[in-house]
Design an enzyme around this catalytic site. Structure first.
Site, mmCIF file in Angstrom:
data_model
loop_
_atom_site.group_PDB
_atom_site.id
_atom_site.type_symbol
_atom_site.label_atom_id
_atom_site.label_comp_id
_atom_site.label_asym_id
_atom_site.label_seq_id
_atom_site.Cartn_x
_atom_site.Cartn_y
_atom_site.Cartn_z
ATOM 1 N N LYS A 18 0.815 -1.217 0.000
ATOM 2 C CA LYS A 18 0.000 0.000 0.000
ATOM 3 C C LYS A 18 0.858 1.281 0.000
ATOM 4 O O LYS A 18 2.063 1.241 0.279
ATOM 5 C CB LYS A 18 -0.924 -0.022 1.221
ATOM 6 C CG LYS A 18 -1.994 -1.129 1.165
ATOM 7 C CD LYS A 18 -2.941 -1.034 2.363
ATOM 8 C CE LYS A 18 -4.013 -2.109 2.319
ATOM 9 N NZ LYS A 18 -4.949 -1.993 3.469
ATOM 10 N N TYR B 57 -12.336 -1.931 -3.540
ATOM 11 C CA TYR B 57 -12.789 -2.070 -2.147
ATOM 12 C C TYR B 57 -14.306 -1.905 -2.012
ATOM 13 O O TYR B 57 -14.798 -1.603 -0.921
ATOM 14 C CB TYR B 57 -12.077 -1.044 -1.262
ATOM 15 C CG TYR B 57 -10.752 -1.513 -0.701
ATOM 16 C CD1 TYR B 57 -10.658 -2.667 0.084
ATOM 17 C CD2 TYR B 57 -9.586 -0.792 -0.901
ATOM 18 C CE1 TYR B 57 -9.446 -3.083 0.631
ATOM 19 C CE2 TYR B 57 -8.361 -1.201 -0.366
ATOM 20 C CZ TYR B 57 -8.312 -2.355 0.403
ATOM 21 O OH TYR B 57 -7.113 -2.766 0.951
ATOM 22 N N PHE C 255 -15.218 4.258 6.996
ATOM 23 C CA PHE C 255 -13.880 4.670 6.579
ATOM 24 C C PHE C 255 -13.672 4.525 5.067
ATOM 25 O O PHE C 255 -12.557 4.713 4.570
ATOM 26 C CB PHE C 255 -12.822 3.839 7.329
ATOM 27 C CG PHE C 255 -13.020 2.351 7.218
ATOM 28 C CD1 PHE C 255 -12.631 1.652 6.080
ATOM 29 C CD2 PHE C 255 -13.602 1.643 8.261
ATOM 30 C CE1 PHE C 255 -12.818 0.291 5.971
ATOM 31 C CE2 PHE C 255 -13.797 0.266 8.159
ATOM 32 C CZ PHE C 255 -13.403 -0.406 7.009
ATOM 33 N N THR D 284 -5.293 -6.735 11.013
ATOM 34 C CA THR D 284 -5.617 -5.461 10.348
ATOM 35 C C THR D 284 -5.082 -4.264 11.133
ATOM 36 O O THR D 284 -4.484 -3.353 10.574
ATOM 37 C CB THR D 284 -7.152 -5.340 10.191
ATOM 38 O OG1 THR D 284 -7.638 -6.512 9.544
ATOM 39 C CG2 THR D 284 -7.526 -4.101 9.390
ATOM 40 N N ASN E 84 -2.032 0.482 6.729
ATOM 41 C CA ASN E 84 -1.465 -0.738 7.308
ATOM 42 C C ASN E 84 -0.637 -1.560 6.331
ATOM 43 O O ASN E 84 -0.532 -2.784 6.466
ATOM 44 C CB ASN E 84 -2.563 -1.569 7.983
ATOM 45 C CG ASN E 84 -3.655 -1.987 7.022
ATOM 46 O OD1 ASN E 84 -3.563 -1.726 5.830
ATOM 47 N ND2 ASN E 84 -4.675 -2.649 7.536
ATOM 48 N N HIS F 112 -2.308 -5.330 1.637
ATOM 49 C CA HIS F 112 -3.603 -5.992 1.461
ATOM 50 C C HIS F 112 -3.336 -7.436 1.085
ATOM 51 O O HIS F 112 -2.389 -7.714 0.345
ATOM 52 C CB HIS F 112 -4.415 -5.337 0.323
ATOM 53 C CG HIS F 112 -5.575 -6.196 -0.119
ATOM 54 N ND1 HIS F 112 -6.792 -6.168 0.527
ATOM 55 C CD2 HIS F 112 -5.672 -7.151 -1.091
ATOM 56 C CE1 HIS F 112 -7.599 -7.056 -0.056
ATOM 57 N NE2 HIS F 112 -6.944 -7.661 -1.036
ATOM 58 N N GLU G 232 -9.796 -10.843 -7.288
ATOM 59 C CA GLU G 232 -8.838 -9.746 -7.118
ATOM 60 C C GLU G 232 -7.643 -9.895 -8.059
ATOM 61 O O GLU G 232 -7.123 -8.897 -8.562
ATOM 62 C CB GLU G 232 -8.387 -9.674 -5.653
ATOM 63 C CG GLU G 232 -9.523 -9.222 -4.742
ATOM 64 C CD GLU G 232 -9.159 -9.205 -3.257
ATOM 65 O OE1 GLU G 232 -10.031 -8.861 -2.452
ATOM 66 O OE2 GLU G 232 -7.999 -9.531 -2.913
HETATM 67 P P1 DAT Z 1 -7.834 -6.513 5.978
HETATM 68 O O1 DAT Z 1 -7.054 -5.510 5.142
HETATM 69 O O2 DAT Z 1 -7.015 -7.028 7.140
HETATM 70 O O3 DAT Z 1 -8.425 -7.628 5.150
HETATM 71 P P2 DAT Z 1 -10.521 -5.369 6.161
HETATM 72 O O4 DAT Z 1 -10.844 -6.154 4.930
HETATM 73 O O5 DAT Z 1 -11.436 -5.501 7.323
HETATM 74 O O6 DAT Z 1 -9.041 -5.699 6.677
HETATM 75 O O7 DAT Z 1 -10.454 -3.815 5.810
HETATM 76 C C1 DAT Z 1 -9.881 -3.375 4.597
HETATM 77 C C2 DAT Z 1 -9.038 -2.164 4.869
HETATM 78 O O8 DAT Z 1 -9.872 -1.095 5.325
HETATM 79 C C3 DAT Z 1 -7.995 -2.332 5.975
HETATM 80 O O9 DAT Z 1 -6.822 -2.959 5.544
HETATM 81 C C4 DAT Z 1 -7.769 -0.900 6.393
HETATM 82 C C5 DAT Z 1 -9.159 -0.295 6.282
HETATM 83 N N1 DAT Z 1 -9.839 -0.357 7.590
HETATM 84 C C6 DAT Z 1 -10.398 -1.452 8.174
HETATM 85 N N2 DAT Z 1 -10.921 -1.160 9.377
HETATM 86 C C7 DAT Z 1 -10.691 0.179 9.559
HETATM 87 C C8 DAT Z 1 -10.982 1.114 10.604
HETATM 88 N N3 DAT Z 1 -11.624 0.733 11.717
HETATM 89 N N4 DAT Z 1 -10.571 2.393 10.435
HETATM 90 C C9 DAT Z 1 -9.927 2.802 9.315
HETATM 91 N N5 DAT Z 1 -9.633 1.981 8.285
HETATM 92 C C10 DAT Z 1 -10.006 0.687 8.412
HETATM 93 MG MG MG Z 2 -9.944 -7.615 3.743
#
Ligand code: DAT
Ligand code: MG
Length: 140
Positions: free
Chosen positions: A11, A51, A59, A93, A114, A117, A128
């Site tokens: 990222k 996404y 978010f 995450t 973070n 992905h 994807e």
């Molecule tokens: P992951 O990337 O571990 O699969 P996810 O699919 O739940 O996690 O979320 C996708 C992305 O969205 C994640 O990498 C960062 C962002 N995200 C998730 N939860 C968040 C939050 N509480 N606040 C801000 N960004 C968030």
């Molecule tokens: Mg995810």
């Protein structure tokens, strides 16, 4: 366990800090093979499409803007149980919850920024990978 492929993205927070090589070393050390890779700049609309599953989350707008803020490195990782293995190497995450030694524990700046992905299941991995790569780019 079967050999799988999964979609990984390094990222903007990580490409900006010149961490592509360090992150790739974590994948390779875990036995994941980088079988396709390219550095691209997403538009917010393209990030939003990728996404789209998170469109209702608070978010979402921030996430799309972040993903379009700097180039990303999109890649296909291959190996035994690659989808779960990649999730393990990535860490949780939220970097505050990520196990020591994982990419997010070492490099992530926040839950939003973070560093990586990774696809979460065989169906999403297939979708994807097809989102970013054509068949011609996917040599074994
Ligand atoms: P992951 O990337 O571990 O699969 P996810 O699919 O739940 O996690 O979320 C996708 C992305 O969205 C994640 O990498 C960062 C962002 N995200 C998730 N939860 C968040 C939050 N509480 N606040 C801000 N960004 C968030
Ligand atoms: Mg995810």
């Amino acid at each position: 366990m079967a050999v799988e492929r999964t979609l990984s993205i390094i990222k903007p927070d990580a490409t900006k800090r010149n961490l592509t090589g360090k992150i790739n070393a974590k994948f390779e050390d875990a036995g994941l093979r980088i079988v396709a890779q390219k550095r691209i700049q997403l538009t917010p609309a393209q990030a939003g499409k990728f996404y789209e599953v998170h469109a209702e989350r608070p978010f979402y707008g921030e996430l799309c803007d972040f993903m379009a803020s700097e180039p990303v490195v999109v890649q296909v990782l291959e190996g035994e149980g690659a989808i779960a293995k990649n999730r393990e190497v990535m860490g949780a995450t939220n970097p505050a919850d990520a196990a020591p030694g994982t990419i997010r524990a070492e490099f992530a700046e926040s839950v939003g920024e973070n560093s990586v992905h990774g696809s979460d299941a065989p169906e999403t991995a297939a979708q994807e990978i097809a989102f970013f790569f054509s068949g011609l780019e996917l040599v074994g």
